[in-house]
Design an enzyme around this catalytic site. Structure first.
Site, PDB file in Angstrom:
ATOM      1  N   ASP A 214       1.748 -15.151  -0.538  1.00 16.72           N
ATOM      2  CA  ASP A 214       0.552 -15.646   0.140  1.00 16.72           C
ATOM      3  C   ASP A 214       0.038 -16.766  -0.761  1.00 16.72           C
ATOM      4  O   ASP A 214      -0.513 -16.526  -1.827  1.00 16.72           O
ATOM      5  CB  ASP A 214      -0.460 -14.507   0.285  1.00 16.72           C
ATOM      6  CG  ASP A 214      -1.769 -14.967   0.912  1.00 16.72           C
ATOM      7  OD1 ASP A 214      -1.921 -16.177   1.153  1.00 16.72           O
ATOM      8  OD2 ASP A 214      -2.638 -14.121   1.147  1.00 16.72           O
ATOM      9  N   ALA A 216      -2.057 -19.589  -0.645  1.00 14.39           N
ATOM     10  CA  ALA A 216      -3.213 -20.463  -0.404  1.00 14.39           C
ATOM     11  C   ALA A 216      -3.543 -21.363  -1.606  1.00 14.39           C
ATOM     12  O   ALA A 216      -3.858 -22.532  -1.443  1.00 14.39           O
ATOM     13  CB  ALA A 216      -4.425 -19.624  -0.027  1.00 14.39           C
ATOM     14  N   HIS A 449     -17.637  -7.951   7.002  1.00 10.51           N
ATOM     15  CA  HIS A 449     -18.577  -8.801   6.254  1.00 10.51           C
ATOM     16  C   HIS A 449     -18.973 -10.062   7.020  1.00 10.51           C
ATOM     17  O   HIS A 449     -20.045 -10.598   6.819  1.00 10.51           O
ATOM     18  CB  HIS A 449     -17.995  -9.177   4.887  1.00 10.51           C
ATOM     19  CG  HIS A 449     -16.701  -9.932   4.967  1.00 10.51           C
ATOM     20  ND1 HIS A 449     -15.540  -9.353   5.420  1.00 10.51           N
ATOM     21  CD2 HIS A 449     -16.391 -11.214   4.682  1.00 10.51           C
ATOM     22  CE1 HIS A 449     -14.576 -10.247   5.394  1.00 10.51           C
ATOM     23  NE2 HIS A 449     -15.060 -11.393   4.949  1.00 10.51           N
TER      24      HIS A 449
HETATM   25  C1  LIG Z   1      -7.934 -18.065   2.924  1.00 13.79           C
HETATM   26  C2  LIG Z   1      -6.866 -17.143   2.621  1.00 13.79           C
HETATM   27  C3  LIG Z   1      -6.089 -16.580   3.632  1.00 13.79           C
HETATM   28  C4  LIG Z   1      -6.365 -16.802   5.107  1.00 13.79           C
HETATM   29  O1  LIG Z   1      -6.332 -18.132   5.447  1.00 13.79           O
HETATM   30  P1  LIG Z   1      -7.261 -18.794   6.574  1.00 13.79           P
HETATM   31  O2  LIG Z   1      -6.840 -20.210   6.583  1.00 13.79           O
HETATM   32  O3  LIG Z   1      -8.684 -18.592   6.154  1.00 13.79           O
HETATM   33  O4  LIG Z   1      -6.972 -18.091   7.846  1.00 13.79           O
HETATM   34  C5  LIG Z   1      -5.061 -15.735   3.264  1.00 13.79           C
HETATM   35  N1  LIG Z   1      -4.824 -15.464   1.981  1.00 13.79           N
HETATM   36  C6  LIG Z   1      -5.549 -15.978   0.975  1.00 13.79           C
HETATM   37  C7  LIG Z   1      -5.225 -15.650  -0.433  1.00 13.79           C
HETATM   38  C8  LIG Z   1      -6.600 -16.835   1.260  1.00 13.79           C
HETATM   39  O5  LIG Z   1      -7.331 -17.328   0.262  1.00 13.79           O
END
Ligand SMILES: *Cc1c(COP(=O)(O)O)cnc(C)c1O
Length: 457
Positions: A214, A216, A449
């Site tokens: 994941d 991001a 939340h």
């Molecule tokens: C923001 C985030 C998501 C989800 O992404 P969105 O673009 O908000 O749908 C998933 N995993 C992590 C670690 C994030 O920071």
């Protein structure tokens, strides 16, 4: 004299922001049911709710938007984005989605079944939501260090390999994949070391399980690897990123973070069978394969943003600003998750509001107090966000209870950061007088939340 540090960009466009009175804020927050997600943005002075989709795009990104290809199929913008993603991550198959959670939805529709176990390091709330809504279980294998906010350790986002191995051994046939979140958002924007990623890969291989990242904030994670891990000082961020993704089979990406766009996401992988299955779901939920929830111009901006934000200077500017806020809090003695995370400071609320019982949500109470103090919007990353246990329906008080001050990329100056620190100090100075918190009057079953309604006690 050594020249001081300064931003790696200059400002070309500005947006006015407005202060408010305490009385105005009292009224607004009451109308919002003491949930800062329910506030109108113009009721906020400095908005640190999230760094997601709130960054300032560069002139190159805006320029790229003007030449977006809006063709339904085969747009040049998609190919440009796909090639950029492949260059940075090594993954050749890309499924575009409208944001990160959509990537999770598409991928998990293909991979996660009822009764499955998905081990990882503090799954993000939408990730957990997409696992639990499929009646599967998200098993947290984060290192114990992450729970000790005062311990200084370089990689508090790491996976505890022994915990992971235990889950892999116990539930082997029920595990579709291992997921590693980089950086570890929920544990405080803490990075995961390259060595840890390598060890996760090895243990997953031993049990014949694929690994999903994941991703991001993978670029921020790469910055920390360069700064903190032996052997990476002289490597470029892009080289570090290529090594990071060499340990994964697949990634989900919220491009609203490290690609510095306002909306967008994707899945990327080299597993052709996953791609072929995800494609079908992607078309149903997101759109055709060469746009999936994005405009051509969005994909162009995403590609340029990814390229820019995997350069050292841009990341250094960002992370130094987060550290700047941390130094101010050090000066005032305010406890936060140490060391400072990549995208945010996470204030340890129960250590500040020692008189507010956990059942009254200390971090949410601190969020409310900071907004009332100066119109600064932070975000609770704690007991409210943790939701209830899907089986017992009890509140989950086992984790941390933090007030997150997320810093949008390239948006605020250090003067704004000074205001944030001073406002927090004012709340901190009167912490002994804050003895009651908030009570839930309405909540959703999942991800409560965002919409929860609260009362002040
Ligand atoms: C923001 C985030 C998501 C989800 O992404 P969105 O673009 O908000 O749908 C998933 N995993 C992590 C670690 C994030 O920071």
């Amino acid at each position: 004299m050594n020249l001081p540090f300064a931003e790696a960009w200059k400002i070309k466009m500005v947006e006015p922001i407005r202060k408010s009175t305490r009385q105005e804020r009292e009224n607004w927050l009451k109308t919002a049911n003491y949930n800062v997600f329910q506030l109108n943005a113009q009721e906020v002075y400095i908005d640190l709710l999230t760094d997601s989709g709130t960054g300032a795009m560069s002139d190159r990104q805006w320029g790229a938007m003007m030449v977006g290809d809006e063709s339904y199929a085969g747009a040049t913008s998609f190919h440009f984005m796909r090639e950029t993603i492949e260059k940075i991550t090594g993954f050749k198959y890309v499924v575009p989605t409208h944001q990160g959670r959509a990537a999770e939805n598409v991928l998990f529709s293909v991979l996660v079944k009822a009764g499955d176990y998905v081990p990882g390091n503090s799954h993000f709330d939408t990730t957990k939501g997409h696992i639990e809504s499929r009646k599967a279980f998200a098993i947290d294998c984060t290192v114990d260090d992450a729970k000790d906010t005062q311990k200084e350790a370089p990689f508090k986002g790491n996976v505890d390999i022994a915990k992971l191995e235990k889950v892999l051994a116990e539930h082997n046939d029920k595990i579709p994949f291992v997921i590693v979140t980089i950086t570890n958002n929920t544990a405080g924007g803490q990075p995961v070391s390259m060595q840890n990623l390598r060890e996760v890969r090895q243990i997953a291989d031993k049990y014949n399980k694929p690994v999903v990242f994941d991703s991001a904030r993978f670029a921020e994670n790469a910055y920390f690897i360069k700064m903190r891990e032996d052997g990476y000082q002289n490597k470029t961020i892009k080289a570090i990123c290529r090594e990071i993704f060499s340990y994964a089979d697949c990634m989900t990406m919220s491009a609203k973070k490290d690609a510095i766009v306002n909306m967008g996401g994707f899945i990327a992988t080299n597993k052709q069978d996953w791609y072929d299955r995800a494609k079908v779901v992607g078309i149903v939920y997101e759109g055709y394969l060469t746009y999936g929830g994005m405009n051509g111009r969005d994909m162009n901006a995403l590609a340029v943003g990814l390229d820019e934000n995997t350069e050292f200077d841009n990341l250094e500017t960002r992370i130094k600003q987060v550290e700047y806020l941390a130094k101010k809090l050090d000066e005032y003695g305010i406890p936060y998750q140490r060391p400072a995370g990549g995208h945010a400071i996470f204030v340890d609320a129960p250590k500040v509001l020692t008189k507010v019982p956990k059942e009254e949500f200390p971090a949410q109470t601190l969020t409310v107090e900071l907004y009332l103090e100066a119109g600064i919007r932070g975000c609770e990353i704690g007991y409210l966000l943790a939701d209830r246990d899907p089986v017992t329906r009890e509140n989950r008080f086992g984790g941390l209870d933090l007030l997150r001050l997320a810093i949008p990329r390239r948006v605020y100056t250090d003067n704004h950061i000074d205001v944030v620190a001073a406002a927090l100090k004012n709340v901190f100075d009167r912490r002994e007088t804050i003895t009651r918190g908030v009570k839930i009057v309405w909540e959703a079953e999942l991800m409560r939340h965002f919409t929860v309604k609260l009362e002040r006690l």
